[in-house]
Design a protein around this motif. Structure first.
Motif, PDB file in Angstrom:
ATOM      1  N   GLU A 103      60.435  19.917  65.106  1.00 21.27           N
ATOM      2  CA  GLU A 103      61.132  21.197  65.277  1.00 21.27           C
ATOM      3  C   GLU A 103      62.376  21.009  66.148  1.00 21.27           C
ATOM      4  OE1 GLU A 103      62.474  24.920  64.994  1.00 21.27           O
ATOM      5  OE2 GLU A 103      60.955  23.952  63.742  1.00 21.27           O
ATOM      6  N   PHE A 104      62.253  20.207  67.210  1.00 17.63           N
ATOM      7  CA  PHE A 104      63.402  19.927  68.081  1.00 17.63           C
ATOM      8  C   PHE A 104      64.528  19.263  67.268  1.00 17.63           C
ATOM      9  CE2 PHE A 104      65.596  16.559  70.435  1.00 17.63           C
ATOM     10  CZ  PHE A 104      66.339  17.336  71.298  1.00 17.63           C
ATOM     11  N   ILE A 105      64.184  18.250  66.483  1.00 18.15           N
ATOM     12  CA  ILE A 105      65.184  17.547  65.678  1.00 18.15           C
ATOM     13  C   ILE A 105      65.842  18.503  64.682  1.00 18.15           C
ATOM     14  CG2 ILE A 105      65.515  15.746  63.902  1.00 18.15           C
ATOM     15  CD1 ILE A 105      65.180  14.627  66.711  1.00 18.15           C
ATOM     16  N   ARG A 106      65.032  19.312  63.987  1.00 23.28           N
ATOM     17  CA  ARG A 106      65.563  20.260  63.013  1.00 23.28           C
ATOM     18  C   ARG A 106      66.528  21.241  63.664  1.00 23.28           C
ATOM     19  NH1 ARG A 106      65.373  25.005  61.915  1.00 23.28           N
ATOM     20  NH2 ARG A 106      63.668  25.570  63.258  1.00 23.28           N
ATOM     21  N   SER A 107      66.136  21.838  64.793  1.00 24.52           N
ATOM     22  CA  SER A 107      67.001  22.826  65.443  1.00 24.52           C
ATOM     23  C   SER A 107      68.241  22.164  66.052  1.00 24.52           C
ATOM     24  CB  SER A 107      66.230  23.606  66.504  1.00 24.52           C
ATOM     25  OG  SER A 107      65.801  22.753  67.535  1.00 24.52           O
ATOM     26  N   PHE A 108      68.096  20.946  66.560  1.00 23.19           N
ATOM     27  CA  PHE A 108      69.244  20.239  67.141  1.00 23.19           C
ATOM     28  C   PHE A 108      70.302  19.964  66.074  1.00 23.19           C
ATOM     29  CE2 PHE A 108      71.556  16.438  68.453  1.00 23.19           C
ATOM     30  CZ  PHE A 108      71.983  16.822  69.719  1.00 23.19           C
ATOM     31  N   VAL A 109      69.864  19.479  64.925  1.00 23.25           N
ATOM     32  CA  VAL A 109      70.803  19.159  63.849  1.00 23.25           C
ATOM     33  C   VAL A 109      71.424  20.425  63.269  1.00 23.25           C
ATOM     34  CG1 VAL A 109      70.982  18.153  61.530  1.00 23.25           C
ATOM     35  CG2 VAL A 109      69.759  16.939  63.323  1.00 23.25           C
ATOM     36  N   GLU A 110      70.682  21.519  63.237  1.00 20.19           N
ATOM     37  CA  GLU A 110      71.242  22.781  62.741  1.00 20.19           C
ATOM     38  C   GLU A 110      72.315  23.322  63.686  1.00 20.19           C
ATOM     39  OE1 GLU A 110      68.120  25.600  62.056  1.00 20.19           O
ATOM     40  OE2 GLU A 110      67.480  24.604  60.204  1.00 20.19           O
ATOM     41  N   SER A 111      72.104  23.194  64.987  1.00 22.60           N
ATOM     42  CA  SER A 111      73.054  23.752  65.948  1.00 22.60           C
ATOM     43  C   SER A 111      74.204  22.807  66.278  1.00 22.60           C
ATOM     44  CB  SER A 111      72.333  24.167  67.232  1.00 22.60           C
ATOM     45  OG  SER A 111      71.744  23.036  67.842  1.00 22.60           O
ATOM     46  N   ASN A 112      74.046  21.508  66.024  1.00 25.77           N
ATOM     47  CA  ASN A 112      75.101  20.524  66.280  1.00 25.77           C
ATOM     48  C   ASN A 112      75.368  19.761  64.997  1.00 25.77           C
ATOM     49  OD1 ASN A 112      75.183  20.721  69.316  1.00 25.77           O
ATOM     50  ND2 ASN A 112      73.042  20.159  69.006  1.00 25.77           N
ATOM     51  N   GLU A 113      76.616  19.749  64.591  1.00 22.70           N
ATOM     52  CA  GLU A 113      76.945  19.005  63.374  1.00 22.70           C
ATOM     53  C   GLU A 113      76.855  17.516  63.665  1.00 22.70           C
ATOM     54  OE1 GLU A 113      80.226  19.674  60.861  1.00 22.70           O
ATOM     55  OE2 GLU A 113      80.038  21.839  60.981  1.00 22.70           O
ATOM     56  N   ILE A 114      75.836  16.889  63.150  1.00 21.68           N
ATOM     57  CA  ILE A 114      75.656  15.457  63.302  1.00 21.68           C
ATOM     58  C   ILE A 114      76.275  14.799  62.076  1.00 21.68           C
ATOM     59  CG2 ILE A 114      74.009  13.586  63.643  1.00 21.68           C
ATOM     60  CD1 ILE A 114      74.002  15.682  65.902  1.00 21.68           C
ATOM     61  N   MET A 115      77.284  13.979  62.317  1.00 24.34           N
ATOM     62  CA  MET A 115      78.020  13.364  61.220  1.00 24.34           C
ATOM     63  C   MET A 115      77.755  11.865  61.178  1.00 24.34           C
ATOM     64  SD  MET A 115      79.614  16.000  60.043  1.00 24.34           S
ATOM     65  CE  MET A 115      81.007  15.559  59.072  1.00 24.34           C
ATOM     66  N   ALA A 116      77.593  11.359  59.978  1.00 25.97           N
ATOM     67  CA  ALA A 116      77.526   9.916  59.763  1.00 25.97           C
ATOM     68  C   ALA A 116      78.935   9.491  59.365  1.00 25.97           C
ATOM     69  CB  ALA A 116      76.529   9.588  58.661  1.00 25.97           C
ATOM     70  N   LYS A 117      79.497   8.539  60.095  1.00 30.73           N
ATOM     71  CA  LYS A 117      80.866   8.102  59.828  1.00 30.73           C
ATOM     72  C   LYS A 117      80.861   6.663  59.343  1.00 30.73           C
ATOM     73  CE  LYS A 117      83.012  11.192  63.141  1.00 30.73           C
ATOM     74  NZ  LYS A 117      83.734  12.072  62.279  1.00 30.73           N
ATOM     75  N   THR A 118      81.664   6.421  58.330  1.00 32.48           N
ATOM     76  CA  THR A 118      81.844   5.081  57.797  1.00 32.48           C
ATOM     77  C   THR A 118      83.337   4.767  57.874  1.00 32.48           C
ATOM     78  OG1 THR A 118      80.073   5.602  56.232  1.00 32.48           O
ATOM     79  CG2 THR A 118      81.281   3.573  55.858  1.00 32.48           C
ATOM     80  N   PHE A 119      83.651   3.576  58.362  1.00 36.14           N
ATOM     81  CA  PHE A 119      85.041   3.194  58.576  1.00 36.14           C
ATOM     82  C   PHE A 119      85.440   2.093  57.595  1.00 36.14           C
ATOM     83  CE2 PHE A 119      83.133   4.608  62.503  1.00 36.14           C
ATOM     84  CZ  PHE A 119      84.020   5.577  62.938  1.00 36.14           C
ATOM     85  N   PHE A 120      86.621   2.246  56.999  1.00 30.60           N
ATOM     86  CA  PHE A 120      87.140   1.281  56.035  1.00 30.60           C
ATOM     87  C   PHE A 120      88.581   0.935  56.372  1.00 30.60           C
ATOM     88  CE2 PHE A 120      84.080   3.931  53.739  1.00 30.60           C
ATOM     89  CZ  PHE A 120      83.240   2.974  53.185  1.00 30.60           C
TER      90      PHE A 120
END
Length: 187
Positions: A103-120
């Motif tokens: 539940e903590f993980i679900r609510s944290f990700v909903e309230s904070n945009e967690i982005m996966a970044k790939t660099f090229f």
């Protein structure tokens, strides 16, 4: 209306030997680059990285394209596995902790945009512009000598030039503390 192929809008002719071959004969090599958490570095480390990056850019005698691909993190599969683990847990205390954690993980990700970044980094080799520029320069000085047109350059010769540029970029990125690897045909 007959539909048009998407391929006619894409400038790519083929992907061969780890290089993107464009319709005009130019080549591109794509490097996957690791990232660093710049914000976690001390001010002194940040300054060193900035200075190294500046030196790297100044050392290039060709253009390069830096691409950052950002994608919102999808945790649905992770949460599903946590629910499965919770359901299989016999200890009520652990079951409760798993549920609260999920539940903590679900609510944290909903309230904070967690982005996966790939660099090229895209490393180019465009023999046509080099040859054309050379012809113009020779013509300016009155030399009508025949330079080798880009259509006569073999793919292997172009790849040698592209690989030299790629090695230069990789070595410059290593000095900054980044790891870069060329993508293969499938990637």
């Amino acid at each position: 209306k007959p539909s048009q192929s998407t391929q006619q809008f894409v400038d790519i002719k083929e992907i061969r030997d780890g290089a993107v071959v464009l319709k005009n004969g130019s080549l591109r090599k794509v490097l996957l680059v690791s990232g660093i958490n710049f914000e976690l570095k001390s001010e002194e480390e940040q300054n060193v990285i900035i200075y190294a990056y500046q030196n790297f850019l100044n050392s290039l005698d060709f253009s390069a394209q830096f691409v950052i691909h950002s994608r919102r993190t999808n945790i649905a599969e992770y949460l599903r596995k946590m629910k499965e683990r919770e359901d299989n847990e016999s200890n009520e205390l652990l079951k409760n902790q798993i549920s609260e954690y999920a539940e903590f993980i679900r609510s944290f990700v909903e309230s904070n945009e967690i982005m996966a970044k790939t660099f090229f980094v895209v490393v180019p080799y465009d023999s046509a512009s080099i040859v054309q520029g050379g012809k113009k320069l020779l013509g300016f000085f009155g030399f009508g000598g025949k330079s080798q047109p880009s259509s006569e350059k073999t793919f292997e010769q172009k790849m040698v030039q592209l690989n030299q540029r790629t090695d230069q970029v990789i070595s410059g990125l290593i000095q900054i503390g980044l790891r870069a690897v060329p993508l293969n045909d499938e990637e």
